[in-house]
Design an enzyme around this catalytic site. Structure first.
Site, PDB file in Angstrom:
ATOM      1  N   ALA A 267       0.801  -1.228  -0.006  1.00  0.00           N
ATOM      2  CA  ALA A 267       0.030   0.138   0.156  1.00  0.00           C
ATOM      3  C   ALA A 267       0.776   1.359  -0.182  1.00  0.00           C
ATOM      4  O   ALA A 267       2.187   1.492   0.690  1.00  0.00           O
ATOM      5  CB  ALA A 267      -0.930   0.245   1.181  1.00  0.00           C
ATOM      6  N   GLY A 269       0.403   1.313  -3.417  1.00  0.00           N
ATOM      7  CA  GLY A 269       0.451   0.524  -4.695  1.00  0.00           C
ATOM      8  C   GLY A 269       1.343   1.064  -5.594  1.00  0.00           C
ATOM      9  O   GLY A 269       1.318   0.312  -6.666  1.00  0.00           O
ATOM     10  N   CYS A 386      12.554   4.601   2.741  1.00  0.00           N
ATOM     11  CA  CYS A 386      12.872   5.857   2.390  1.00  0.00           C
ATOM     12  C   CYS A 386      13.571   6.433   3.717  1.00  0.00           C
ATOM     13  O   CYS A 386      13.088   7.624   4.334  1.00  0.00           O
ATOM     14  CB  CYS A 386      11.705   6.881   2.208  1.00  0.00           C
ATOM     15  SG  CYS A 386      10.184   6.220   3.479  1.00  0.00           S
TER      16      CYS A 386
END
Length: 453
Positions: A267, A269, A386
């Protein structure tokens, strides 16, 4: 902007900042909730968003400067008034708003929110205007970590961590980059159009754009305040909003046409649909997420993009419902501290604590343990976060090699990549630092089973 809309933008920004500070809300969710409750113009909403984000970028410097001209400790001021002061201080020091207008709007807003404090706000901000004739004040001396933290609006523990690792020059470059605007980007769906064609269409409608800095199918949008989902072509599945850094993991996975691949934390996506697009919808792509609601976002994005090769399942990536050695490729875009995203999401820097780094690293190793067992002989595992903190990135390499017999390999074959290649060709993975690229700080590495001789 009309006078009423100008006041409304500052009111919404101040209310959102209050929710972030008092309730621990995420800025984008606080703003979204307020914008649903209060009908306002798109321009006022965009201005409120920019003001709130600006305050969170520069909060420590704004507070330091305000405290120097205030007779009262800023911490003793009621939350609504403190946020009004910060918004006005940000405008005075970091925007083109004329200082008298910033002061006037702040005083009028205070009369609405906390009337008895309007005289105090007026006096403090007028004193700040006088002190800011050469720019927003910042400390000239003191411990270097404290000085940098105040000057560039970062928590002191994070500045100290980066100083220990990178030294003064690089740390200051990272801090500076984290406060610079990063243009929003989209990933063009090459199954349906091309970057040039999409840019021509946008240009005809007065929407400025530019080629992405790092990836050939990325396009930057140069239209502040415009929602990317409202751009022409979104509903047709011609593009997906996505940062350029987050386009790298699917590139490192490589071609999966005819293969079976899984995105274990998929998610909303972006990466799962990118893998399917790169395989021209000719792969078996399994998208997992532990939250059914968030997995619904992946389904909707796949449907919008016209992709049929994805399958979906609610699952915890620590216990994926797959057999050992059942996959050709696994992408683990793991939960992390998000400390590489503070340029786009300035509230992240204030949400994190030093202990979060180790806590996330422990979770990431659990996820790596599960993911490594799914790889077939000759397959590959791509890990990304990240963040560029060592505990979440390069320190995992030896762990995966020793525990799972997998080694980090060069990722040279990325034809769509046009950024710096040096870090991508070594065995330490690819680390992107914010001051080196116009996107998030990021890390991605590709593991393959050790070859026995």
């Amino acid at each position: 902007m009309r006078e009423g809309a100008s006041l409304e933008a500052r009111r919404l920004a101040s209310l959102a900042l209050g929710r972030v500070e008092d309730e621990g809300a995420y800025l984008h969710l606080a703003l979204r909730g307020l914008l649903r409750q209060h009908a306002t113009t798109a321009r006022a909403a965009a201005r409120a968003t920019a003001l709130a984000a600006g305050v969170l970028r520069w909060k420590t410097r704004l507070d330091w400067a305000l405290q120097r001209v205030s007779a009262w400790p800023l911490t003793a001021v009621d939350t609504p008034v403190r946020q009004v002061l910060r918004v006005a201080a940000y405008e005075i020091g970091f925007t083109s708003t004329p200082p008298p207008i910033a002061v006037d709007l702040a005083v009028r807003l205070t009369r609405r929110l906390h009337p008895e404090a309007s005289g105090f706000v007026n006096a403090v901000l007028r004193a700040l205007v006088r002190a800011s004739r050469d720019g927003m004040p910042a400390p000239a001396g003191g411990p270097v970590d404290e000085r940098l933290a105040i000057t560039y609006g970062h928590p002191r523990w994070l500045v100290r961590r980066w100083l220990d690792r990178f030294g003064l020059a690089t740390t200051e470059a990272i801090l500076r980059a984290n406060n610079e605007p990063s243009p929003p980007t989209v990933r063009v769906n090459l199954m349906r159009t091309t970057p040039a064609s999409l840019q021509r269409r946008w240009a005809a409608e007065g929407i400025p754009s530019a080629a992405g800095a790092l990836v050939s199918f990325a396009v930057e949008i140069h239209l502040p305040g415009r929602s990317l989902e409202q751009l022409p072509g979104y509903d047709e599945g011609l593009f997906s909003p996505q940062s350029e850094a987050s386009m790298l993991p699917a590139l490192v996975v490589g071609s999966v046409a005819g293969e079976t691949a899984a995105d274990l934390c998929s998610a909303p996506g972006g990466k799962a649909t990118q893998i399917a697009e790169m395989a021209e919808d000719q792969a078996h792509v399994l998208a997992f997420d532990r939250h059914a609601g968030r997995l619904g976002l992946v389904r909707r994005n796949a449907r919008r993009l016209g992709l049929r090769s994805l399958r979906f399942a609610v699952a915890d990536a620590r216990r994926p419902p797959l057999g050992a050695g059942s996959l050709d490729a696994v992408l683990l875009d793991a939960p992390c501290t998000d400390l590489g995203t503070v340029r786009r999401r300035p509230d992240v820097r204030w949400r994190r604590r030093p202990e979060d780094v180790e806590e996330m690293a422990r979770l990431q190793r659990q996820l790596l343990d599960a993911a490594a067992g799914l790889i077939r002989p000759g397959g590959r595992l791509v890990y990304s976060v990240c963040s560029f903190e060592r505990e979440e990135t390069t320190e995992h390499l030896a762990y995966v090699a020793e525990r799972h017999g997998m080694q980090a390999v060069p990722v040279e074959a990325m034809a769509a990549w046009r950024g710096p290649r040096g870090t991508g060709a070594d065995r330490e993975g690819m680390t992107l630092l914010p001051h080196e690229v116009r996107t998030d700080g990021f890390f991605v590495v590709r593991f393959e089973p050790l070859r026995r001789v």
